[in-house]
Design a protein around this motif. Structure first.
Motif, mmCIF file in Angstrom:
data_model
loop_
_atom_site.group_PDB
_atom_site.id
_atom_site.type_symbol
_atom_site.label_atom_id
_atom_site.label_comp_id
_atom_site.label_asym_id
_atom_site.label_seq_id
_atom_site.Cartn_x
_atom_site.Cartn_y
_atom_site.Cartn_z
ATOM 1 N N LEU A 3 0.820 -1.211 0.000
ATOM 2 C CA LEU A 3 0.000 0.000 0.000
ATOM 3 C C LEU A 3 0.854 1.261 0.000
ATOM 4 O O LEU A 3 0.522 2.233 -0.696
ATOM 5 N N ASP A 4 1.963 1.282 0.724
ATOM 6 C CA ASP A 4 2.796 2.485 0.775
ATOM 7 C C ASP A 4 3.450 2.786 -0.575
ATOM 8 O O ASP A 4 3.627 3.939 -0.954
ATOM 9 N N ILE A 5 3.759 1.763 -1.342
ATOM 10 C CA ILE A 5 4.329 1.972 -2.681
ATOM 11 C C ILE A 5 3.265 2.535 -3.612
ATOM 12 O O ILE A 5 3.520 3.450 -4.397
ATOM 13 N N ILE A 6 2.055 2.042 -3.509
ATOM 14 C CA ILE A 6 0.946 2.544 -4.340
ATOM 15 C C ILE A 6 0.678 4.010 -4.015
ATOM 16 O O ILE A 6 0.493 4.830 -4.916
ATOM 17 N N LEU A 7 0.681 4.366 -2.744
ATOM 18 C CA LEU A 7 0.462 5.767 -2.352
ATOM 19 C C LEU A 7 1.589 6.665 -2.842
ATOM 20 O O LEU A 7 1.351 7.801 -3.257
ATOM 21 N N THR A 11 1.038 9.793 -5.374
ATOM 22 C CA THR A 11 1.541 11.118 -5.000
ATOM 23 C C THR A 11 2.476 11.656 -6.068
ATOM 24 O O THR A 11 2.371 12.821 -6.472
ATOM 25 N N TYR A 12 3.374 10.822 -6.553
ATOM 26 C CA TYR A 12 4.317 11.242 -7.594
ATOM 27 C C TYR A 12 3.568 11.660 -8.866
ATOM 28 O O TYR A 12 3.856 12.702 -9.452
ATOM 29 N N CYS A 13 2.606 10.848 -9.283
ATOM 30 C CA CYS A 13 1.836 11.170 -10.496
ATOM 31 C C CYS A 13 1.038 12.468 -10.320
ATOM 32 O O CYS A 13 0.950 13.280 -11.240
ATOM 33 N N THR A 14 0.473 12.657 -9.139
ATOM 34 C CA THR A 14 -0.287 13.880 -8.869
ATOM 35 C C THR A 14 0.605 15.105 -8.943
ATOM 36 O O THR A 14 0.248 16.119 -9.568
ATOM 37 N N LEU A 15 1.766 15.036 -8.319
ATOM 38 C CA LEU A 15 2.707 16.155 -8.369
ATOM 39 C C LEU A 15 3.192 16.414 -9.787
ATOM 40 O O LEU A 15 3.343 17.564 -10.203
#
Length: 105
Positions: A3-7, A11-15
């Motif tokens: 789950l932490d890798i997916i988040l 986050t990276y894609c959003t930024l």
């Protein structure tokens, strides 16, 4: 996947995506000049004003006047070069709007 890798990926894609969104500096085009005086400003505002027929009271010095709505106040100010200011209280204003304006009979 954890789950932490997916988040982290989300986050990276959003930024990454938000960095490509252009910023908005102003809603007013840069070629629009600021009016040189209050009457000119009222004339510009009255050109695109939509009447809502909500009566308002306007004052110029000690003189009070009832207007059909804010657009009516702007148009009157533009036409007569008399700058009325909208006041919230209707006390002391004539019951009915003053029609026709003085000098326009």
């Amino acid at each position: 996947m954890r789950l932490d890798i997916i988040l982290q990926i989300i986050t990276y894609c959003t930024l990454l995506l938000t960095s490509y969104i252009p910023s908005v500096d102003s809603h007013i085009p840069s070629y629009v000049a600021t009016p040189s005086n209050k009457n000119e400003q009222f004339c510009q505002l009255s050109d695109n004003c939509m009447h809502d027929t909500v009566r308002i009271c306007g004052t110029m010095g000690d003189q009070k006047r009832t207007f059909l709505d804010m657009c009516d106040l702007l148009e009157f100010a533009c036409d007569t070069n008399q700058i009325y200011t909208h006041v919230d209280e209707m006390e002391g204003c004539p019951e009915e709007p003053n029609y026709p304006p003085k000098g326009f009979e």
